[in-house]
Design a protein around this motif. Sequence first.
Motif, mmCIF file in Angstrom:
data_model
loop_
_atom_site.group_PDB
_atom_site.id
_atom_site.type_symbol
_atom_site.label_atom_id
_atom_site.label_comp_id
_atom_site.label_asym_id
_atom_site.label_seq_id
_atom_site.Cartn_x
_atom_site.Cartn_y
_atom_site.Cartn_z
ATOM 1 N N ILE A 289 0.836 -1.201 0.000
ATOM 2 C CA ILE A 289 0.000 0.000 0.000
ATOM 3 C C ILE A 289 0.870 1.249 0.000
ATOM 4 N N ALA A 290 1.991 1.181 0.720
ATOM 5 C CA ALA A 290 2.888 2.349 0.811
ATOM 6 C C ALA A 290 3.408 2.751 -0.561
ATOM 7 N N VAL A 291 3.636 1.769 -1.445
ATOM 8 C CA VAL A 291 4.133 2.061 -2.793
ATOM 9 C C VAL A 291 3.049 2.747 -3.612
ATOM 10 N N ILE A 292 1.810 2.255 -3.489
ATOM 11 C CA ILE A 292 0.701 2.855 -4.236
ATOM 12 C C ILE A 292 0.492 4.308 -3.818
ATOM 13 N N GLU A 293 0.613 4.560 -2.512
ATOM 14 C CA GLU A 293 0.336 5.906 -1.998
ATOM 15 C C GLU A 293 1.548 6.830 -2.050
ATOM 16 N N LYS A 294 2.730 6.277 -2.337
ATOM 17 C CA LYS A 294 3.955 7.084 -2.303
ATOM 18 C C LYS A 294 3.894 8.264 -3.261
ATOM 19 N N ASN A 295 3.593 7.980 -4.530
ATOM 20 C CA ASN A 295 3.532 9.061 -5.531
ATOM 21 C C ASN A 295 2.440 10.065 -5.197
ATOM 22 N N ALA A 296 1.313 9.541 -4.677
ATOM 23 C CA ALA A 296 0.219 10.436 -4.307
ATOM 24 C C ALA A 296 0.648 11.372 -3.180
ATOM 25 N N ASN A 297 1.362 10.834 -2.186
ATOM 26 C CA ASN A 297 1.813 11.663 -1.055
ATOM 27 C C ASN A 297 2.825 12.709 -1.509
ATOM 28 N N GLU A 298 3.725 12.303 -2.425
ATOM 29 C CA GLU A 298 4.719 13.251 -2.928
ATOM 30 C C GLU A 298 4.054 14.364 -3.734
ATOM 31 N N MET A 299 3.082 13.980 -4.564
ATOM 32 C CA MET A 299 2.343 14.978 -5.336
ATOM 33 C C MET A 299 1.560 15.907 -4.426
ATOM 34 N N GLN A 300 1.037 15.347 -3.332
ATOM 35 C CA GLN A 300 0.241 16.136 -2.406
ATOM 36 C C GLN A 300 1.126 17.164 -1.679
ATOM 37 N N LYS A 301 2.331 16.740 -1.313
ATOM 38 C CA LYS A 301 3.266 17.671 -0.660
ATOM 39 C C LYS A 301 3.627 18.812 -1.613
ATOM 40 N N TYR A 302 3.932 18.449 -2.851
ATOM 41 C CA TYR A 302 4.283 19.451 -3.858
ATOM 42 C C TYR A 302 3.120 20.419 -4.064
ATOM 43 N N TYR A 303 1.915 19.860 -4.161
ATOM 44 C CA TYR A 303 0.721 20.675 -4.374
ATOM 45 C C TYR A 303 0.467 21.580 -3.163
ATOM 46 N N PHE A 304 0.729 21.054 -1.962
ATOM 47 C CA PHE A 304 0.529 21.807 -0.720
ATOM 48 C C PHE A 304 1.424 23.044 -0.690
ATOM 49 N N PHE A 305 2.702 22.857 -1.017
ATOM 50 C CA PHE A 305 3.635 23.988 -1.013
ATOM 51 C C PHE A 305 3.281 25.000 -2.104
ATOM 52 N N MET A 306 2.867 24.499 -3.260
ATOM 53 C CA MET A 306 2.457 25.403 -4.342
ATOM 54 C C MET A 306 1.227 26.220 -3.939
ATOM 55 N N LEU A 307 0.305 25.576 -3.216
ATOM 56 C CA LEU A 307 -0.922 26.256 -2.790
ATOM 57 C C LEU A 307 -0.610 27.407 -1.842
ATOM 58 N N PHE A 308 0.214 27.136 -0.839
ATOM 59 C CA PHE A 308 0.545 28.185 0.128
ATOM 60 C C PHE A 308 1.475 29.234 -0.471
ATOM 61 N N GLY A 309 2.275 28.822 -1.451
ATOM 62 C CA GLY A 309 3.084 29.807 -2.167
ATOM 63 C C GLY A 309 2.195 30.794 -2.923
ATOM 64 N N CYS A 310 1.141 30.246 -3.554
ATOM 65 C CA CYS A 310 0.181 31.096 -4.282
ATOM 66 C C CYS A 310 -0.559 32.040 -3.329
ATOM 67 N N ILE A 311 -0.876 31.527 -2.115
ATOM 68 C CA ILE A 311 -1.558 32.373 -1.128
ATOM 69 C C ILE A 311 -0.689 33.565 -0.743
ATOM 70 N N ALA A 312 0.616 33.280 -0.472
ATOM 71 C CA ALA A 312 1.536 34.346 -0.078
ATOM 72 C C ALA A 312 1.692 35.377 -1.193
ATOM 73 N N VAL A 313 1.882 34.874 -2.427
ATOM 74 C CA VAL A 313 2.023 35.781 -3.568
ATOM 75 C C VAL A 313 0.735 36.567 -3.785
#
Length: 332
Positions: A289-313
């Motif tokens: 299960i960890a392998v299936i969710e790994k890419n999703a978690n990495e994408m979610q982290k990337y998306y999370f930082f992009m979201l808050f970066g957009c908020i600050a900008v």
Amino acid sequence: MKMQLKKKIGGKKKYYTILFSYLLILVIPLICGAFLHIYNKKLVTKQAEDMTERMLTNIREQTDSFMENIWQMALIASQMEPIDKVLSIDPSQSADTAYQLYRVGQELQKYYSFDHSIKDVFVYFKKLDKIAGGQGVLDSDMYRNLYLGETVSSDQFRKLLNEVRYKECVKIENKKGGEDVLCAVEDPENIRSKTPEYVVVVVFEEETMKKMLKSLQWMDSTAVLIQDRDGRMLFETEGFADKESLSLVTNIEDTKNSYRELELEGVKYAVMVEESAKTQWKYYMLTPIAVIEKNANEMQKYYFFMLFGCIAVGFAIAGALSKRHYHPIKIL
């Protein structure tokens, strides 16, 4: 004095009104982005599941194709003329029988020696207790002593050859310590009478199948299990010591384009199962299960930082635009 104070307060109100209007414009896409952030993990996880399903289907199709070639090879061999000659000769004529057995071995060696995925092809004549194949003409006891391991006795090997069913595969230890897979096709003419006089056996190393399965896997962390129609485990790309937990896996029926979650030896797996209509074998794909969710978690982290970066900008841009539109009002 009072007039100036009123103008100052009024100007600030207008400033904040402009600021909040820009922030409101910013908040709407941010809310949409938040929903996409939550949906993103499900989407990427579903993509991983689809890839795993396609991989299992590909493995089933390729394995079925490999086994179809094995059965075809055995069926063609069963139609060879020297086999009929051996069966038609009076057992008392040992010289003629020996010659025809030799011919059977020569024919098999002639047609099948070029296929490197096959270790041996032989015909076992039950009444004569003779094996004729690429290794020569031997009785079953001699063949067992030369090519098989000590885990099976001569009597067990003879019993196996006499009782093996049509299109059945069994694993048996070889002399090198590995395992050979013996796939048999009985005498097609007498199979319905349950008194076949001979059986054609195609032998290949278990490692041959494991290499093929590994080459078809897109993820090294997945495990592939193949179970025959009688519920025996034929092939495993990964060995599981906990056979009791493994039985929970093999009791799962065809998962129909979805997966079941099971814990095996302390690891949570997504289990997918497909059954072959051609062989009645069951194919199991175990993916952590960890392998299936790994890419999703990495994408979610990337998306999370992009979201808050957009908020600050967005806040910075809203503040700058508010000041710019506020200056003419301030002058008034």
